[in-house]
Write an enzyme that holds these catalytic residues in place. Structure first.
Site, PDB file in Angstrom:
ATOM      1  N   TYR A 119     -68.132 -31.831 -73.550  1.00  0.00           N
ATOM      2  CA  TYR A 119     -67.337 -32.957 -74.029  1.00  0.00           C
ATOM      3  C   TYR A 119     -66.145 -32.409 -74.455  1.00  0.00           C
ATOM      4  O   TYR A 119     -64.741 -33.003 -74.565  1.00  0.00           O
ATOM      5  CB  TYR A 119     -67.635 -34.048 -74.713  1.00  0.00           C
ATOM      6  CG  TYR A 119     -68.566 -35.155 -74.186  1.00  0.00           C
ATOM      7  CD1 TYR A 119     -69.464 -34.934 -73.506  1.00  0.00           C
ATOM      8  CD2 TYR A 119     -68.026 -36.513 -73.816  1.00  0.00           C
ATOM      9  CE1 TYR A 119     -70.527 -35.889 -72.918  1.00  0.00           C
ATOM     10  CE2 TYR A 119     -68.772 -37.582 -73.370  1.00  0.00           C
ATOM     11  CZ  TYR A 119     -69.837 -37.146 -72.814  1.00  0.00           C
ATOM     12  OH  TYR A 119     -70.697 -38.096 -72.107  1.00  0.00           O
ATOM     13  N   LYS A 169     -82.033 -27.314 -72.890  1.00  0.00           N
ATOM     14  CA  LYS A 169     -82.560 -26.697 -71.603  1.00  0.00           C
ATOM     15  C   LYS A 169     -82.451 -25.141 -71.874  1.00  0.00           C
ATOM     16  O   LYS A 169     -81.522 -24.565 -71.284  1.00  0.00           O
ATOM     17  CB  LYS A 169     -81.625 -27.214 -70.584  1.00  0.00           C
ATOM     18  CG  LYS A 169     -82.205 -27.000 -69.187  1.00  0.00           C
ATOM     19  CD  LYS A 169     -83.024 -27.589 -68.640  1.00  0.00           C
ATOM     20  CE  LYS A 169     -83.363 -26.938 -67.249  1.00  0.00           C
ATOM     21  NZ  LYS A 169     -84.703 -27.554 -66.709  1.00  0.00           N
ATOM     22  N   ASP A 202     -85.282 -32.237 -68.987  1.00  0.00           N
ATOM     23  CA  ASP A 202     -85.854 -32.978 -67.962  1.00  0.00           C
ATOM     24  C   ASP A 202     -87.234 -33.273 -68.130  1.00  0.00           C
ATOM     25  O   ASP A 202     -87.634 -34.671 -67.686  1.00  0.00           O
ATOM     26  CB  ASP A 202     -85.860 -31.778 -66.789  1.00  0.00           C
ATOM     27  CG  ASP A 202     -86.471 -30.540 -67.038  1.00  0.00           C
ATOM     28  OD1 ASP A 202     -86.568 -30.256 -68.289  1.00  0.00           O
ATOM     29  OD2 ASP A 202     -86.610 -30.007 -65.997  1.00  0.00           O
ATOM     30  N   ASP A 226     -75.881 -38.275 -74.236  1.00  0.00           N
ATOM     31  CA  ASP A 226     -75.227 -39.387 -73.359  1.00  0.00           C
ATOM     32  C   ASP A 226     -76.165 -39.827 -72.287  1.00  0.00           C
ATOM     33  O   ASP A 226     -76.551 -41.017 -72.300  1.00  0.00           O
ATOM     34  CB  ASP A 226     -74.077 -38.903 -72.589  1.00  0.00           C
ATOM     35  CG  ASP A 226     -73.309 -40.041 -71.670  1.00  0.00           C
ATOM     36  OD1 ASP A 226     -73.136 -41.020 -72.315  1.00  0.00           O
ATOM     37  OD2 ASP A 226     -73.199 -39.693 -70.820  1.00  0.00           O
ATOM     38  N   ASP A 230     -78.693 -43.381 -72.264  1.00  0.00           N
ATOM     39  CA  ASP A 230     -78.811 -44.698 -71.385  1.00  0.00           C
ATOM     40  C   ASP A 230     -80.319 -44.962 -70.795  1.00  0.00           C
ATOM     41  O   ASP A 230     -80.769 -46.019 -70.714  1.00  0.00           O
ATOM     42  CB  ASP A 230     -77.764 -44.226 -70.061  1.00  0.00           C
ATOM     43  CG  ASP A 230     -76.599 -44.761 -70.106  1.00  0.00           C
ATOM     44  OD1 ASP A 230     -75.954 -44.962 -71.276  1.00  0.00           O
ATOM     45  OD2 ASP A 230     -75.882 -44.924 -69.050  1.00  0.00           O
TER      46      ASP A 230
HETATM   47  C1  IPM Z   1     -71.026 -43.225 -74.102  1.00  0.00           C
HETATM   48  C2  IPM Z   1     -70.067 -43.388 -72.983  1.00  0.00           C
HETATM   49  C3  IPM Z   1     -68.986 -42.559 -73.027  1.00  0.00           C
HETATM   50  C4  IPM Z   1     -69.443 -40.994 -73.309  1.00  0.00           C
HETATM   51  C5  IPM Z   1     -67.879 -42.632 -71.838  1.00  0.00           C
HETATM   52  C6  IPM Z   1     -67.431 -44.198 -71.984  1.00  0.00           C
HETATM   53  C7  IPM Z   1     -66.841 -41.690 -72.076  1.00  0.00           C
HETATM   54  O1  IPM Z   1     -70.860 -43.265 -71.815  1.00  0.00           O
HETATM   55  O2  IPM Z   1     -70.351 -43.749 -75.179  1.00  0.00           O
HETATM   56  O3  IPM Z   1     -71.963 -43.181 -73.933  1.00  0.00           O
HETATM   57  O4  IPM Z   1     -69.721 -40.523 -72.321  1.00  0.00           O
HETATM   58  O5  IPM Z   1     -69.795 -40.778 -74.268  1.00  0.00           O
HETATM   59 MN    MN Z   2     -73.119 -43.106 -72.196  1.00  0.00          MN
END
Ligand code: IPM
Ligand code: MN
Length: 326
Positions: A119, A169, A202, A226, A230
């Site tokens: 990032y 990793k 993984d 990140d 999710d």
């Molecule tokens: C998150 C989002 C952000 C990230 C994006 C919107 C840049 O996906 O906060 O997880 O990748 O950090």
């Molecule tokens: Mn995200």
């Protein structure tokens, strides 16, 4: 003491869920002095403002920032994400991205390093647009950045089930992985009561689905964090329930749901505000309003029974809060 909070509704469903979060915080009896900032994709399309220096300076003097979501399909990818959200994280040095997951069978927290890794934006193009083009995207890992994330994870684990898993990793990313692993082991030596584990990222994806109970606190880099969070949302009741704290302990910090701006459902009332409400509770923890934070979390229990539109769910949480005090 009134808390000074900057509110950025943002794009898509962001303003819808933030409105419910503010409603719930008010109903929990916490007074905040809120300043609203019209930022995000829509603002960018209007006058090309993403985030100006004066606003950033103003934010440094606040106690917290409460954000909905940013990102608009009409704006090229990266402009708002890098120019607003990541700029906030980097400029305010919000080095911890804390994402707790709680659902039946799930009780773990991911500490995602929030200022470095891929990032950081290291890299560039050579001969762009030609058949010989080259794109590089480096990963920045500093001892300082890694160590403060790892330390935060161990300090958090001490207050929980005393277990920390490093996710990386190391078998492929041998340079960054080595720095992470050595730092992790050195910090761990100072926490003899905390047990540790290591998973490749993984493999961690499999365990998230098949055996999440093995996790208490996870610490990982920015990009792995990140992606994993999710997945964490998806396996623990849905992304509509997952909150985030972007922290610099002791300084202004930012609170937002894990989910994005979901432009496909904007205005339909289908956005679940629980993630934003729980992000608000994390903000109250940061502001020292731990009692109200706990009551809000309790009011968000059994989220599957909070059905209805975005504002109906907000109202139901408010009603549950009222029931607690009678
Ligand atoms: C998150 C989002 C952000 C990230 C994006 C919107 C840049 O996906 O906060 O997880 O990748 O950090
Ligand atoms: Mn995200």
């Amino acid at each position: 003491m009134t808390h000074r909070v900057g509110v950025i509704g943002g794009d898509g469903i962001g303003p819808e869920v933030v409105a419910e979060g503010l409603k719930v915080i008010g109903a929990a009896g916490v007074e905040m002095d809120t300043m609203h900032y019209d930022l995000g994709g829509d603002r960018y399309l209007r006058d090309r403002t993403v985030l100006d220096d004066a606003t950033l300076e103003e934010w440094r003097g606040l106690d917290a920032l409460y954000m909905g979501a940013v990102g608009s399909p009409d704006v090229p990818p990266g402009i708002i994400e890098r120019g607003l959200l990541l700029k906030m994280r980097f400029e305010l040095d919000l080095y911890i991205n804390l994402r707790p997951f709680t659902a039946p069978g799930h009780d773990f927290a991911v500490i995602r390093e929030n200022t470095e890794g891929t990032y950081a934006g290291e890299g560039g193009f050579l001969r762009r647009g030609t058949p010989h083009e080259i794109a590089t995207q480096g990963s920045v890992n500093t001892r300082h950045g890694v160590e403060r994330a790892v330390r935060y994870a161990f300090d958090l684990a001490v207050t929980r089930r005393k277990h920390v898993t490093l996710v990386h990793k190391t078998n492929v990313l041998t340079f960054a992985g080595d720095l992470w692993e050595r730092t992790f082991n050195e910090v761990a030596a100072g926490y003899p009561d905390v047990s540790t584990a290591y998973n490749h990222v993984d493999a961690a994806c499999i365990y998230f689905v098949e055996d999440p109970a093995r996790y208490d606190v996870i610490v990982t880099d920015n990009l792995f964090g990140d992606i994993l969070t999710d997945l964490g949302g998806a396996v623990s009741g849905g992304i509509g329930l997952a909150p985030t704290a972007n922290l610099h302990p002791g300084q202004v910090s930012m609170f937002e749901p894990v989910h994005g701006s979901a432009p496909d459902i904007v205005g339909t009332g289908r956005a679940n505000p629980v993630a934003a409400v729980l992000s608000g509770a994390m903000m109250l923890d940061h502001l020292g309003e731990t009692d109200a934070a706990e009551r809000i979390r309790k009011a968000c229990d059994r989220p599957e029974s909070l059905a209805g539109t975005t504002s109906e769910i907000g109202d139901a949480i408010v009603a549950r809060l009222a029931d607690q005090t009678t």
